[in-house]
Design a protein around this motif. Sequence first.
Motif, short mmCIF file in Angstrom:
data_model
loop_
_atom_site.label_atom_id
_atom_site.label_comp_id
_atom_site.label_asym_id
_atom_site.label_seq_id
_atom_site.Cartn_x
_atom_site.Cartn_y
_atom_site.Cartn_z
N SER A 94 -11.26 9.19 -19.46
CA SER A 94 -9.97 8.81 -20.00
C SER A 94 -9.08 9.62 -19.70
O SER A 94 -8.17 10.07 -20.36
N LYS A 95 -8.88 9.78 -18.43
CA LYS A 95 -7.63 10.67 -17.55
C LYS A 95 -6.73 9.80 -16.97
O LYS A 95 -7.02 9.01 -16.39
N GLY A 96 -5.61 10.06 -17.11
CA GLY A 96 -4.55 9.52 -16.48
C GLY A 96 -3.86 10.60 -15.57
O GLY A 96 -4.15 11.54 -15.20
N ALA A 97 -3.27 9.78 -14.26
CA ALA A 97 -2.78 10.42 -13.26
C ALA A 97 -1.05 10.21 -12.98
O ALA A 97 -0.41 10.85 -12.23
N GLY A 98 -0.46 9.31 -13.73
CA GLY A 98 0.64 8.89 -13.73
C GLY A 98 1.09 7.98 -12.52
O GLY A 98 0.27 7.29 -12.13
N LEU A 99 2.27 8.25 -12.07
CA LEU A 99 2.58 7.22 -10.83
C LEU A 99 2.02 7.76 -9.49
O LEU A 99 2.37 9.04 -9.30
N ILE A 100 0.96 7.07 -8.92
CA ILE A 100 0.49 7.66 -7.62
C ILE A 100 0.32 6.36 -6.76
O ILE A 100 0.59 5.29 -6.80
N SER A 101 0.14 7.00 -5.40
CA SER A 101 -0.12 5.88 -4.36
C SER A 101 -1.37 5.28 -4.44
O SER A 101 -2.17 5.66 -5.01
N MET A 102 -1.49 4.13 -3.81
CA MET A 102 -2.73 3.42 -3.69
C MET A 102 -3.98 4.20 -2.98
O MET A 102 -4.93 4.11 -3.38
N ARG A 103 -3.65 4.79 -2.04
CA ARG A 103 -4.47 5.93 -1.37
C ARG A 103 -5.02 6.93 -2.53
O ARG A 103 -6.26 7.00 -2.39
N THR A 104 -4.12 7.40 -3.24
CA THR A 104 -4.53 8.51 -4.20
C THR A 104 -5.41 7.60 -5.28
O THR A 104 -6.25 8.20 -5.93
N PHE A 121 0.77 -1.26 0.01
CA PHE A 121 -0.08 -0.14 0.07
C PHE A 121 0.76 1.33 -0.05
O PHE A 121 0.43 2.53 -0.23
N ASN A 122 2.13 1.15 0.40
CA ASN A 122 2.90 2.24 0.40
C ASN A 122 3.68 2.33 -0.98
O ASN A 122 4.56 3.38 -1.22
N ALA A 123 3.46 1.71 -1.84
CA ALA A 123 4.20 1.76 -3.18
C ALA A 123 3.46 2.48 -4.09
O ALA A 123 2.43 3.32 -3.77
N LYS A 124 3.97 3.01 -5.25
CA LYS A 124 3.35 3.81 -6.30
C LYS A 124 3.27 2.78 -7.41
O LYS A 124 3.59 1.85 -8.01
N TYR A 125 2.04 3.16 -8.12
CA TYR A 125 1.31 2.27 -8.95
C TYR A 125 1.05 3.39 -10.30
O TYR A 125 0.67 4.41 -10.13
N ILE A 182 -7.47 5.32 -4.67
CA ILE A 182 -8.94 5.17 -4.41
C ILE A 182 -9.58 6.64 -4.27
O ILE A 182 -10.72 6.87 -4.92
N ALA A 183 -8.73 7.52 -3.93
CA ALA A 183 -9.36 8.98 -3.84
C ALA A 183 -9.59 9.45 -5.25
O ALA A 183 -10.98 10.15 -5.31
N LEU A 184 -9.00 9.33 -6.31
CA LEU A 184 -9.40 9.68 -7.65
C LEU A 184 -10.23 8.53 -8.33
O LEU A 184 -10.44 9.11 -9.54
N SER A 185 -10.24 7.60 -7.74
CA SER A 185 -11.12 6.50 -8.74
C SER A 185 -10.35 6.27 -9.92
O SER A 185 -10.85 6.04 -10.80
N CYS A 186 -9.18 5.76 -9.69
CA CYS A 186 -8.41 5.48 -10.78
C CYS A 186 -8.66 4.12 -11.40
O CYS A 186 -8.13 3.25 -10.65
N ASP A 187 -9.36 3.73 -12.19
CA ASP A 187 -9.71 2.24 -12.55
C ASP A 187 -8.38 1.56 -13.18
O ASP A 187 -8.50 0.37 -12.96
N THR A 188 -7.68 2.17 -13.91
CA THR A 188 -6.66 1.40 -14.73
C THR A 188 -5.77 0.85 -13.58
O THR A 188 -4.88 -0.22 -13.82
N VAL A 189 -5.68 1.15 -12.46
CA VAL A 189 -4.69 0.71 -11.53
C VAL A 189 -5.19 -0.52 -11.09
O VAL A 189 -4.73 -1.75 -11.02
N TRP A 190 -6.70 -0.82 -10.97
CA TRP A 190 -7.19 -1.91 -10.39
C TRP A 190 -7.32 -2.91 -11.60
O TRP A 190 -7.44 -4.21 -11.33
N TYR A 191 -7.61 -2.35 -13.14
CA TYR A 191 -7.51 -3.10 -14.02
C TYR A 191 -6.06 -4.07 -14.10
O TYR A 191 -6.39 -5.28 -14.23
#
Length: 358
Positions: A36-46, A14-18, A48-57
């Motif tokens: 279709s927006k990207g956010a680059g390398l982010i933490s797991m917390r971010t 959970f402390n890594a970047k994704y 969830i906060a930004l609802s980044c689907d591609t991390v979970w994909y």
Amino acid sequence: MVSLAAASKAGYDFNAKYNCPASLKIGNRVFTNYESKGAGLISMRTAIALSCDTVWYQIAYDQWVKDGGLSPKGNLNDFFFKAAKGFGFGKQTGVDLPSESSGRLANREWKQSWYEANKNFFCNYKTKAIPAQQTPLLIAIAKENCVDGAKIRAGDAVNFAIGQGDTTATPMQMIQMYAAIANGGTIMKPTIGRAILDNKGKIIKEILPQRVGKLPLDKPTLAFMQDALQAVVTEGTARYPFTGFPVAVSAKTGTGEVFGKNLDGSEKDTTSWLVSYAPSEKPKYAVLMMVSQGGTGSLTSGPSVRKIYEAIFGVTGSKADPLRSLFPSGPPSVIPRLTTDGRILPPMKLKSSAKNGG
């Protein structure tokens, strides 16, 4: 939150970047973030906060591959399916209302039963489908489902990770799950009734709180989850509707994509939902709103959920007045009194302590 629980069981840090790209190609299909927006390398917390689907994909796809992909291994991890089952997907909450739906947990067992029930239709699609369904895409899908419709494909796995695809849940199931996150992990049976009384106010049956399970989370994962849900409001997708709100709220927005068209031929809009609890540190209330074809969770459900909390906490603008709250002395803990003709008497109200009627 199911995906976070699955990632925890799978050993993700959970402390890594994704990486959060705007889109991710799985096989010959491109899966995108909402808008279709990207956010680059982010933490797991971010994430969830930004609802980044591609991390979970990506996480879901990697775990699907590890489980054998289209040729599943004998001893499957199935972290996502197991986490969802532990949260209560596919199971009635037991609420004291008629005709409760159990929703649908689209795991391997469900996919097999679905295939057995629909195989004949797909294998004879050209003779059984109505003309409007005889499109090249739907014919190709039918052919694929005829041959191996029981298999969990890569697309099934990545859709499952963000709550899309064949899995469904009721608002009651969602509020039960988030209330459990709020209270420390205990799944409670929701109830509408408090007691059954006769016409003279005598208690026939008291309906007491009932524990029905525990979330499949260890303490560090639960704490991380609670922190991430607060971040959704302070710096994420629910920031807009709760800006300036004087009570700390934890929430998760949702924008469920819907396949199909309306009667007028227009494309169906997304399902808007927002599920929450407050106050974040010592939760007392859980509030959910879901709007069919309502658009985004933040813009449609968010402001309405805020209005509900304003009434609960007596909020005007950016100030909360306990004496104006829905329950000035806290949620009712006693069974209400009845009049002789069976009417329920309103709860007692606190008198203002200010002098001269101020």
